[in-house]
Design an enzyme around this catalytic site. Sequence first.
Site, PDB file in Angstrom:
ATOM      1  N   GLY A  55      39.022  35.175  37.404  1.00 53.87           N
ATOM      2  CA  GLY A  55      39.248  36.602  37.515  1.00 53.87           C
ATOM      3  C   GLY A  55      38.303  37.460  36.681  1.00 53.87           C
ATOM      4  O   GLY A  55      37.174  37.117  36.415  1.00 53.87           O
ATOM      5  N   ASP A 262      37.391  24.359  35.682  1.00 54.70           N
ATOM      6  CA  ASP A 262      37.484  25.639  36.367  1.00 54.70           C
ATOM      7  C   ASP A 262      37.395  25.476  37.879  1.00 54.70           C
ATOM      8  O   ASP A 262      37.943  26.280  38.631  1.00 54.70           O
ATOM      9  CB  ASP A 262      36.363  26.555  35.859  1.00 54.70           C
ATOM     10  CG  ASP A 262      36.375  27.911  36.520  1.00 54.70           C
ATOM     11  OD1 ASP A 262      37.482  28.429  36.770  1.00 54.70           O
ATOM     12  OD2 ASP A 262      35.303  28.464  36.786  1.00 54.70           O
ATOM     13  N   CYS A 316      27.521  18.431  40.510  1.00 54.44           N
ATOM     14  CA  CYS A 316      28.948  18.666  40.289  1.00 54.44           C
ATOM     15  C   CYS A 316      29.769  17.986  41.391  1.00 54.44           C
ATOM     16  O   CYS A 316      29.449  18.120  42.577  1.00 54.44           O
ATOM     17  CB  CYS A 316      29.224  20.164  40.287  1.00 54.44           C
ATOM     18  SG  CYS A 316      30.966  20.597  40.137  1.00 54.44           S
TER      19      CYS A 316
END
Length: 364
Positions: A55, A262, A316
């Site tokens: 956010g 995350d 990743c």
Amino acid sequence: MAKPASSRCNLDCRYCFYIDKPTQPEMDDATLETFIRQHIAAQPGSEVMFAWQGGEPTLCGIDFYRRVVALQNQYGQGKQIHNAFQTNGILLNDEWCQFLRDNGWLVGISMDGPAKLHDAYRVNRSGKPTHHKVVDAIARLREHQVEFNLLVVVNSLNSQRPGQMYRYLRQLGTPFLQFIPLVEYDEKGELTAESVPPQAWGTFLNSVFDIWVREDIGRVFVQLFDSTLGVWCGHPAQMCSLSPTCGHAFALEANGDLYQCDHYVYPDFRLGNIHHTSLSELNASPQATEFGQSKKTMLSAECQACSLLRFCHGDCPKHRDSRGKSAICGGYSAFFNHTAPYMRVMRDLLKQHRSPMELMAMLR
């Protein structure tokens, strides 16, 4: 990485991976105090880093972060405490900038290029452009002498303008740039339309590098370029996405739930809640260790046999497709191969205790 505002945001970025995730209430004082106390206690060294993200973290208000500083001072145990703050910049005013400057916070501000490229995806809740507000925020950061870097999401559109992107970004007032490839899959397992295609990712990196290596060595610091040179010099990658394993880079939600990463804020990757189990215990849990090692153990056979493995380690895991291979492997391969001759020269200059900047004169 703490998310005190959860996934709440004042923008409606068309590529955001938080769009479909439920929003929690703002982090309350009890959770904030528990987090700060546990995080400081869990660090073995004399320095502690806090990272605040969203956010959009400014939605918690500046008084929230004044409480952060007070609690860090209360539980600091004499350790040196650093704070990094990632924001879209929309709410940064003089009061915010003065707070950030007075407390020495490092700001990462999201900027996806010149107005036309930035505003193609990064709009407010009413669908209106935001580029001018980010530029205003950057001007305020500079005026108040706040240290900041630019976080640039490279997508299917701005990847087509590498030279324009780089020349624009480097004149915004900070020498520190991070290029973040947008890699998202749809329900069919295909890259989304906004994601950067592998060939475009490689072309973008190589085009930017070709300018940087002739004009800006030692003047502009591109995270991927620095990390790659470090690997050439025998050091580990600076970026978790290119490291051999991952894990222990947790994401803390506003209610105290701790997730592996995350990119993995999903029920299957919830480690626990800091109100019930301490950060130290969660960090040492078998689940955290297994998650970190899985990046290596689940690497495809093709990747394991690749001569470039030491530079990317398969990228990743969130970027990997059903074959266990990064969707942008081709782009990274093109970059590592293209830059190899220049990296060798810079490595050798460093070994001779000379500056890599000498390469620019050689190329002229």
